[in-house]
Design a protein around this motif. Structure first.
Motif, PDB file in Angstrom:
ATOM      1  N   ILE A  18       0.832  -1.202   0.000  1.00 52.11           N
ATOM      2  CA  ILE A  18       0.000   0.000   0.000  1.00 52.11           C
ATOM      3  C   ILE A  18       0.865   1.250   0.000  1.00 52.11           C
ATOM      4  O   ILE A  18       2.040   1.223   0.337  1.00 52.11           O
ATOM      5  N   GLY A  19       0.229   2.367  -0.397  1.00 56.07           N
ATOM      6  CA  GLY A  19       0.894   3.654  -0.304  1.00 56.07           C
ATOM      7  C   GLY A  19       0.820   4.185   1.112  1.00 56.07           C
ATOM      8  O   GLY A  19       0.398   3.490   2.040  1.00 56.07           O
ATOM      9  N   GLY A  20       1.231   5.433   1.296  1.00 58.60           N
ATOM     10  CA  GLY A  20       1.251   6.017   2.633  1.00 58.60           C
ATOM     11  C   GLY A  20      -0.124   6.064   3.272  1.00 58.60           C
ATOM     12  O   GLY A  20      -1.064   6.633   2.703  1.00 58.60           O
ATOM     13  N   PRO A  21      -0.294   5.464   4.467  1.00 58.09           N
ATOM     14  CA  PRO A  21      -1.584   5.490   5.164  1.00 58.09           C
ATOM     15  C   PRO A  21      -1.994   6.915   5.542  1.00 58.09           C
ATOM     16  O   PRO A  21      -1.150   7.740   5.897  1.00 58.09           O
ATOM     17  N   ARG A  22      -3.298   7.194   5.476  1.00 56.75           N
ATOM     18  CA  ARG A  22      -3.847   8.504   5.826  1.00 56.75           C
ATOM     19  C   ARG A  22      -4.798   8.329   7.012  1.00 56.75           C
ATOM     20  O   ARG A  22      -5.734   7.531   6.953  1.00 56.75           O
ATOM     21  N   TYR A  23      -4.553   9.099   8.069  1.00 57.39           N
ATOM     22  CA  TYR A  23      -5.366   8.975   9.297  1.00 57.39           C
ATOM     23  C   TYR A  23      -6.822   9.342   9.032  1.00 57.39           C
ATOM     24  O   TYR A  23      -7.124  10.318   8.350  1.00 57.39           O
ATOM     25  N   PHE A  24      -7.731   8.547   9.604  1.00 56.97           N
ATOM     26  CA  PHE A  24      -9.166   8.805   9.481  1.00 56.97           C
ATOM     27  C   PHE A  24      -9.771   9.205  10.824  1.00 56.97           C
ATOM     28  O   PHE A  24     -10.313  10.287  10.973  1.00 56.97           O
ATOM     29  N   ALA A  25      -9.686   8.343  11.825  1.00 60.69           N
ATOM     30  CA  ALA A  25     -10.270   8.620  13.144  1.00 60.69           C
ATOM     31  C   ALA A  25      -9.833   7.519  14.099  1.00 60.69           C
ATOM     32  O   ALA A  25      -9.221   6.525  13.694  1.00 60.69           O
ATOM     33  N   SER A  26     -10.173   7.687  15.393  1.00 59.64           N
ATOM     34  CA  SER A  26      -9.875   6.663  16.393  1.00 59.64           C
ATOM     35  C   SER A  26     -11.108   6.394  17.239  1.00 59.64           C
ATOM     36  O   SER A  26     -12.045   7.200  17.271  1.00 59.64           O
ATOM     37  N   GLN A  27     -11.090   5.253  17.921  1.00 61.76           N
ATOM     38  CA  GLN A  27     -12.231   4.872  18.759  1.00 61.76           C
ATOM     39  C   GLN A  27     -11.782   3.898  19.850  1.00 61.76           C
ATOM     40  O   GLN A  27     -11.129   2.898  19.548  1.00 61.76           O
ATOM     41  N   PRO A  28     -12.110   4.177  21.115  1.00 60.33           N
ATOM     42  CA  PRO A  28     -11.873   3.170  22.154  1.00 60.33           C
ATOM     43  C   PRO A  28     -12.713   1.932  21.857  1.00 60.33           C
ATOM     44  O   PRO A  28     -13.874   2.052  21.437  1.00 60.33           O
ATOM     45  N   TRP A  29     -12.152   0.769  22.097  1.00 58.35           N
ATOM     46  CA  TRP A  29     -12.852  -0.487  21.794  1.00 58.35           C
ATOM     47  C   TRP A  29     -12.622  -1.443  22.963  1.00 58.35           C
ATOM     48  O   TRP A  29     -11.571  -2.062  23.071  1.00 58.35           O
ATOM     49  N   PRO A  30     -13.603  -1.579  23.850  1.00 56.10           N
ATOM     50  CA  PRO A  30     -13.399  -2.324  25.099  1.00 56.10           C
ATOM     51  C   PRO A  30     -13.571  -3.830  24.981  1.00 56.10           C
ATOM     52  O   PRO A  30     -14.108  -4.460  25.869  1.00 56.10           O
ATOM     53  N   PHE A  31     -13.116  -4.412  23.872  1.00 58.89           N
ATOM     54  CA  PHE A  31     -13.261  -5.850  23.684  1.00 58.89           C
ATOM     55  C   PHE A  31     -11.904  -6.485  23.387  1.00 58.89           C
ATOM     56  O   PHE A  31     -11.655  -6.959  22.284  1.00 58.89           O
ATOM     57  N   PRO A  32     -10.942  -6.554  24.334  1.00 57.19           N
ATOM     58  CA  PRO A  32     -11.199  -6.166  25.723  1.00 57.19           C
ATOM     59  C   PRO A  32     -10.663  -4.791  26.121  1.00 57.19           C
ATOM     60  O   PRO A  32     -11.190  -4.165  27.025  1.00 57.19           O
ATOM     61  N   HIS A  33      -9.610  -4.261  25.457  1.00 61.79           N
ATOM     62  CA  HIS A  33      -9.014  -3.021  25.960  1.00 61.79           C
ATOM     63  C   HIS A  33      -8.180  -2.347  24.862  1.00 61.79           C
ATOM     64  O   HIS A  33      -7.008  -2.052  25.053  1.00 61.79           O
ATOM     65  N   SER A  34      -8.787  -2.128  23.717  1.00 63.50           N
ATOM     66  CA  SER A  34      -8.050  -1.607  22.571  1.00 63.50           C
ATOM     67  C   SER A  34      -8.374  -0.144  22.297  1.00 63.50           C
ATOM     68  O   SER A  34      -9.393   0.380  22.745  1.00 63.50           O
ATOM     69  N   LEU A  35      -7.478   0.492  21.542  1.00 60.09           N
ATOM     70  CA  LEU A  35      -7.733   1.794  20.945  1.00 60.09           C
ATOM     71  C   LEU A  35      -7.577   1.605  19.451  1.00 60.09           C
ATOM     72  O   LEU A  35      -6.474   1.364  18.956  1.00 60.09           O
ATOM     73  N   MET A  36      -8.698   1.671  18.724  1.00 61.60           N
ATOM     74  CA  MET A  36      -8.679   1.482  17.284  1.00 61.60           C
ATOM     75  C   MET A  36      -8.278   2.793  16.607  1.00 61.60           C
ATOM     76  O   MET A  36      -8.846   3.853  16.910  1.00 61.60           O
ATOM     77  N   ILE A  37      -7.317   2.718  15.686  1.00 62.59           N
ATOM     78  CA  ILE A  37      -6.803   3.894  14.978  1.00 62.59           C
ATOM     79  C   ILE A  37      -6.927   3.597  13.491  1.00 62.59           C
ATOM     80  O   ILE A  37      -6.201   2.741  12.963  1.00 62.59           O
ATOM     81  N   ALA A  38      -7.857   4.272  12.828  1.00 61.34           N
ATOM     82  CA  ALA A  38      -8.214   3.910  11.464  1.00 61.34           C
ATOM     83  C   ALA A  38      -7.494   4.769  10.426  1.00 61.34           C
ATOM     84  O   ALA A  38      -7.323   5.984  10.611  1.00 61.34           O
ATOM     85  N   PHE A  39      -7.106   4.108   9.328  1.00 64.41           N
ATOM     86  CA  PHE A  39      -6.429   4.758   8.213  1.00 64.41           C
ATOM     87  C   PHE A  39      -7.053   4.303   6.894  1.00 64.41           C
ATOM     88  O   PHE A  39      -7.642   3.219   6.818  1.00 64.41           O
ATOM     89  N   THR A  40      -6.885   5.125   5.879  1.00 63.43           N
ATOM     90  CA  THR A  40      -7.134   4.697   4.510  1.00 63.43           C
ATOM     91  C   THR A  40      -5.788   4.614   3.806  1.00 63.43           C
ATOM     92  O   THR A  40      -4.815   5.253   4.219  1.00 63.43           O
ATOM     93  N   ALA A  41      -5.727   3.826   2.739  1.00 65.32           N
ATOM     94  CA  ALA A  41      -4.477   3.687   1.986  1.00 65.32           C
ATOM     95  C   ALA A  41      -4.799   3.241   0.569  1.00 65.32           C
ATOM     96  O   ALA A  41      -5.782   2.519   0.336  1.00 65.32           O
TER      97      ALA A  41
END
Length: 268
Positions: free
Chosen positions: A199-222
């Protein structure tokens, strides 16, 4: 599952007859049979691992573990299953509460010397009185990558499904960030490992706490660069390109993965 803006964290919450009670047994949350959250005093319930959370719109909120029988007029529901049952602000706070209770349960003893830990009075942490080790609630960063190619009505998204997904559901690729790794490098590595493409350089989209069980989701497009799809055995059951006008079953609306797919498919 984001904590509501009107929530004020605090380790010192006075008892109240209208306190919001987040009581867990494993990954299940106690609700009244009408789907509302229990309120009142914790003394009315068989609990331990009590954790003051703070206030929501001025109302005290507390979390604890249910250790006895389910009280009459109440039922236990999987936390995921409370989406659409609880109001959005309480659903988000329930995710936070569940993580705090699980952290309390799994850090009762020091991981270095096995001494019982003590809670700090000024922050959400535990300290070992013997060796001084301080532990905080765990947050594990996870990158999510939605790969695209083409444009207009011919634009395609690379979606995959894990063996653990509900039947027919596909999503963006995702994986945990490794030590000493940037988020961008994690995106490239996970994509390469899971489907074998570049893939090319990832571009930040948004983030979201995800308590299953204790993650921080950090989303990108590419953008897709090269390579044929080769699903990773044991991790990816299937992966393929889908036109934005012909998408398969998708994750739940409250998930960041669904928000990411909807935004990209809509041309954002």
């Amino acid at each position: 599952m984001i904590r509501p803006a009107s929530f004020v964290p605090s380790l010192h919450v006075p008892p109240s007859e209208d306190a919001l009670l987040f009581l867990f047994e494993g990954g299940r949350l106690l609700l009244r049979e009408d789907g509302t959250l229990p309120q009142g005093r914790l003394e009315d319930f068989p609990v331990d691992l009590v954790n003051p959370l703070g206030t929501l719109d001025g109302r005290p909120a507390l979390a604890a573990r249910l250790v006895g029988e389910v009280p009459g007029g109440h039922t236990l529901r999987p936390l995921r299953g409370t989406f659409g049952v609880l109001p959005e602000d309480l659903f988000g706070l329930a995710g936070y509460a569940g993580q705090v209770v699980e952290w309390d349960r799994t850090h009762r003893y020091c991981g270095a010397c096995a001494t019982p830990t003590r809670r700090n009075s000024h922050e959400l942490s535990k300290v070992c009185p013997n060796c001084g080790l301080t532990v905080y609630p765990r947050v594990a960063p996870v990158v999510m990558v939605l790969i695209t190619r083409g444009g207009g009505a011919e634009r395609e998204l690379l979606l995959a499904r894990s063996p653990h997904f509900a039947p027919g559901v596909y999503s963006a690729l995702a994986g945990f960030v490794e030590p000493s790794e940037t988020l961008e490098d994690a995106c490239r590595r996970e994509v390469r490992e899971e489907v074998g493409v570049e893939i090319g350089g990832p571009r930040y989209f948004a983030s979201q706490p995800w308590p299953f069980p204790h993650s921080l989701m950090i989303a990108f497009t590419a953008d897709y660069v090269s390579g044929d799809i080769v699903p990773q055995p044991g991790e990816i059951e299937d992966a393929r390109w889908y036109r934005v006008t012909e998408l398969p079953g998708l994750p739940a609306p409250f998930s960041l993965s669904r928000q990411l797919i909807d935004a990209v498919a809509g041309g954002k």
